[in-house]
Scaffold this motif. Structure first.
Motif, PDB file in Angstrom:
ATOM      1  N   PHE A   1       0.072   2.102   5.111  1.00 30.75           N
ATOM      2  CA  PHE A   1      -0.084   2.008   4.360  1.00 30.75           C
ATOM      3  C   PHE A   1       1.744   1.476   4.674  1.00 30.75           C
ATOM      4  O   PHE A   1       2.645   1.647   5.548  1.00 30.75           O
ATOM      5  CB  PHE A   1       0.658   3.429   3.413  1.00 30.75           C
ATOM      6  CG  PHE A   1      -0.553   3.733   3.009  1.00 30.75           C
ATOM      7  CD1 PHE A   1      -0.817   3.673   1.932  1.00 30.75           C
ATOM      8  CD2 PHE A   1      -2.306   4.596   3.655  1.00 30.75           C
ATOM      9  CE1 PHE A   1      -3.107   3.928   1.549  1.00 30.75           C
ATOM     10  CE2 PHE A   1      -3.166   4.983   3.574  1.00 30.75           C
ATOM     11  CZ  PHE A   1      -3.471   4.013   2.052  1.00 30.75           C
TER      12      PHE A   1
ATOM     13  N   ARG B   1       0.798  -0.741   0.557  1.00 28.53           N
ATOM     14  CA  ARG B   1      -0.403  -0.078   0.125  1.00 28.53           C
ATOM     15  C   ARG B   1       0.643   1.378  -0.453  1.00 28.53           C
ATOM     16  O   ARG B   1       1.735   1.698   1.165  1.00 28.53           O
ATOM     17  CB  ARG B   1      -1.149   0.047   1.267  1.00 28.53           C
ATOM     18  CG  ARG B   1      -2.009  -1.402   0.955  1.00 28.53           C
ATOM     19  CD  ARG B   1      -3.154  -1.049   2.396  1.00 28.53           C
ATOM     20  NE  ARG B   1      -3.875  -1.867   2.735  1.00 28.53           N
ATOM     21  CZ  ARG B   1      -3.519  -3.288   2.012  1.00 28.53           C
ATOM     22  NH1 ARG B   1      -3.264  -3.545   2.628  1.00 28.53           N
ATOM     23  NH2 ARG B   1      -5.015  -4.031   2.049  1.00 28.53           N
TER      24      ARG B   1
ATOM     25  N   GLU C   1      -1.531  -1.177  -4.199  1.00 30.21           N
ATOM     26  CA  GLU C   1      -3.235  -0.519  -3.946  1.00 30.21           C
ATOM     27  C   GLU C   1      -2.266   0.941  -3.525  1.00 30.21           C
ATOM     28  O   GLU C   1      -1.052   0.658  -2.410  1.00 30.21           O
ATOM     29  CB  GLU C   1      -4.129  -0.321  -3.101  1.00 30.21           C
ATOM     30  CG  GLU C   1      -4.151  -0.624  -1.540  1.00 30.21           C
ATOM     31  CD  GLU C   1      -5.664  -1.426  -1.017  1.00 30.21           C
ATOM     32  OE1 GLU C   1      -5.509  -0.324   0.246  1.00 30.21           O
ATOM     33  OE2 GLU C   1      -5.920  -2.103  -1.697  1.00 30.21           O
ATOM     34  N   CYS C   2      -3.283   2.092  -3.693  1.00 26.97           N
ATOM     35  CA  CYS C   2      -2.412   3.352  -3.770  1.00 26.97           C
ATOM     36  C   CYS C   2      -3.946   5.095  -3.320  1.00 26.97           C
ATOM     37  O   CYS C   2      -4.651   4.381  -4.097  1.00 26.97           O
ATOM     38  CB  CYS C   2      -1.556   3.908  -4.514  1.00 26.97           C
ATOM     39  SG  CYS C   2      -2.668   4.544  -6.011  1.00 26.97           S
TER      40      CYS C   2
END
Length: 166
Positions: free
Chosen positions: A83, A4, A37-38
Motif C-alpha cells: 500500500f 493503493r 484500490e483500497c
C-alpha cells in the motif's frame, strides 16, 4: 500507476471497513476504481474473519454504502510493501502503525484519516463501538469528508506524476 490505500482501525469491524466502503463509492462515482484500490485491516486480531459490526452496517446501508469486507489483522510486511497509504483512524491506530513500521519508507506511508478532512472539527475518527447511534453517524460524516479529501489528494498526485513522466 495504480495507487493503493489501506484503512486501519483497532478491530476492523466499524471505522476502517466503513472508510473502505465510502472510498470505494467515491471511486465508482468518479470512474476511478481501476486507478485506485483500497482495503482495510485492524491493529488487533480480535474480530479476524468476522463481517463488519451490524450496527455500523445498518447506518452505512442507510447512506447507500455496503460494508462487504471481512476483518483481518494488519500484516506489516505485506501491507507496508503493498500500500501507498496506510491510514489510521485515530492517534492510537497511528501510534500502533508506527510501532509496526520497519523503516522510514513505511513511516512515510502512515497518515491519520482526519489529515485529509476539509472540516477540521475532529482530530480523529472516534470509535463508535461502545456508543449509540449518533456515534456511527458521526463516523460516517467524518469519513465522507476525509475520504473526499484523500481522493482529491491522490488525483492531484497522479496528475503531477503523469506530467513528470511525459
Amino acid at each position: 500507476m495504480k495507487k493503493r490505500v489501506l484503512f486501519v482501525c483497532l478491530g476492523n469491524i466499524c471505522r476502517s471497513p466503513s472508510a473502505e466502503a465510502v472510498f470505494n463509492s467515491l471511486l465508482e462515482e468518479q470512474g476511478l476504481e481501476n486507478e485506485v484500490e483500497c482495503d482495510s485491516a485492524g491493529t488487533a486480531a480480535y474480530h479476524e474473519g468476522e463481517p463488519a459490526d451490524g450496527r455500523m452496517q445498518s447506518h452505512a446501508i442507510r447512506r447507500g454504502y455496503r460494508l462487504t469486507s471481512i476483518s483481518r489483522p494488519l500484516d506489516p510486511i505485506h501491507d507496508f510493501d503493498t500500500f501507498d497509504y496506510v491510514i489510521g483512524m485515530d492517534d492510537n491506530n497511528v501510534w500502533d502503525l508506527k510501532k509496526k513500521a520497519r523503516n522510514l519508507d513505511d513511516l512515510r506511508k502512515i497518515y491519520k484519516m482526519t489529515d485529509f478532512a476539509k472540516s477540521k472539527s475532529y482530530q480523529s475518527v472516534p470509535d463508535p463501538y461502545y456508543g449509540g447511534a449518533d456515534g456511527f453517524e458521526l463516523v460516517l460524516d467524518i469519513l465522507e469528508d476525509a475520504c473526499q479529501g484523500l481522493l482529491n489528494r491522490i488525483v492531484r498526485e497522479t496528475q503531477v506524476e503523469s506530467s513528470a513522466g511525459q
